[in-house]
Write an enzyme that holds these catalytic residues in place. Structure first.
Site, PDB file in Angstrom:
ATOM      1  N   ARG A   6      62.997 133.050  69.224  1.00  0.00           N
ATOM      2  CA  ARG A   6      63.376 131.867  68.466  1.00  0.00           C
ATOM      3  C   ARG A   6      62.212 130.901  68.377  1.00  0.00           C
ATOM      4  NH1 ARG A   6      68.328 129.442  67.861  1.00  0.00           N
ATOM      5  NH2 ARG A   6      66.960 128.158  66.613  1.00  0.00           N
ATOM      6  N   ARG A  62      54.226 135.866  55.268  1.00  0.00           N
ATOM      7  CA  ARG A  62      53.794 137.066  54.539  1.00  0.00           C
ATOM      8  C   ARG A  62      52.284 137.102  54.328  1.00  0.00           C
ATOM      9  NH1 ARG A  62      58.410 135.720  50.922  1.00  0.00           N
ATOM     10  NH2 ARG A  62      60.144 137.002  51.629  1.00  0.00           N
ATOM     11  N   CYS A  74      64.440 133.749  53.661  1.00  0.00           N
ATOM     12  CA  CYS A  74      64.727 132.326  53.851  1.00  0.00           C
ATOM     13  C   CYS A  74      66.164 132.025  53.432  1.00  0.00           C
ATOM     14  CB  CYS A  74      63.811 131.473  52.978  1.00  0.00           C
ATOM     15  SG  CYS A  74      62.089 131.556  53.430  1.00  0.00           S
ATOM     16  N   GLU A  77      70.072 126.288  56.362  1.00  0.00           N
ATOM     17  CA  GLU A  77      70.772 126.082  57.632  1.00  0.00           C
ATOM     18  C   GLU A  77      72.118 125.409  57.355  1.00  0.00           C
ATOM     19  OE1 GLU A  77      71.234 126.198  61.722  1.00  0.00           O
ATOM     20  OE2 GLU A  77      69.506 126.981  60.650  1.00  0.00           O
ATOM     21  N   ARG A  89      63.711 126.661  61.161  1.00  0.00           N
ATOM     22  CA  ARG A  89      64.011 127.536  62.303  1.00  0.00           C
ATOM     23  C   ARG A  89      63.614 128.960  61.964  1.00  0.00           C
ATOM     24  NH1 ARG A  89      68.129 123.685  62.155  1.00  0.00           N
ATOM     25  NH2 ARG A  89      68.741 122.804  64.163  1.00  0.00           N
ATOM     26  N   TYR A 107      59.255 125.769  70.437  1.00  0.00           N
ATOM     27  CA  TYR A 107      59.829 124.601  69.768  1.00  0.00           C
ATOM     28  C   TYR A 107      58.738 123.544  69.656  1.00  0.00           C
ATOM     29  CZ  TYR A 107      64.229 126.921  70.390  1.00  0.00           C
ATOM     30  OH  TYR A 107      65.232 127.845  70.320  1.00  0.00           O
ATOM     31  N   ARG A 115      66.176 122.612  72.254  1.00  0.00           N
ATOM     32  CA  ARG A 115      66.346 123.461  73.439  1.00  0.00           C
ATOM     33  C   ARG A 115      65.394 123.032  74.552  1.00  0.00           C
ATOM     34  NH1 ARG A 115      69.089 128.399  73.198  1.00  0.00           N
ATOM     35  NH2 ARG A 115      68.907 128.129  75.453  1.00  0.00           N
TER      36      ARG A 115
END
Length: 120
Positions: A6, A62, A74, A77, A89, A107, A115
């Protein structure tokens, strides 16, 4: 073993250059801190909050050397009230020998608030 890595970052404004730069830096950090090779990647999912539409954050991924064949998608969210604004994200699915606890989730910027338990 297949693992998810993540990552998340934020931008200050809905600006194509900033979206591309922050996405590129985030993914490069994810790659470097987890020793990822493009040939180990199954796919990369990228989400953006509804307030970001100035550019496709898949583009700088890419453009990384050797990443032109990695599937990148893509999407928007979920628009949760009071969610973190201007957030990008990334979920990178990779084949790795690392245990889940050894994965370095990344992050950056304001996304560090998402987080704090995973920050080093």
């Amino acid at each position: 073993m297949m693992r998810g890595i993540r990552g998340a970052t934020t931008v200050k404004e809905n600006n194509e250059v900033e979206i591309m730069d922050h996405t590129r830096q985030l993914v490069v950090d994810m790659i470097e801190k987890n020793n990822v090779s493009a040939t180990d990647v199954t796919s990369v999912l990228v989400t953006v909050t509804a307030d970001l539409n100035a550019g496709f954050p898949a583009k700088p991924i890419r453009e990384l050397p050797g990443w032109q064949y990695v599937p990148v998608m893509c999407m928007q969210e979920i628009d949760v009230p009071h969610g973190l604004p201007r957030c990008i994200r990334v979920m990178m699915t990779v084949e790795t020998d690392l245990d889940q606890k050894q994965i370095n989730h990344i992050y950056q910027h304001e996304a560090r608030t998402l987080r704090p338990d995973l920050l080093d």
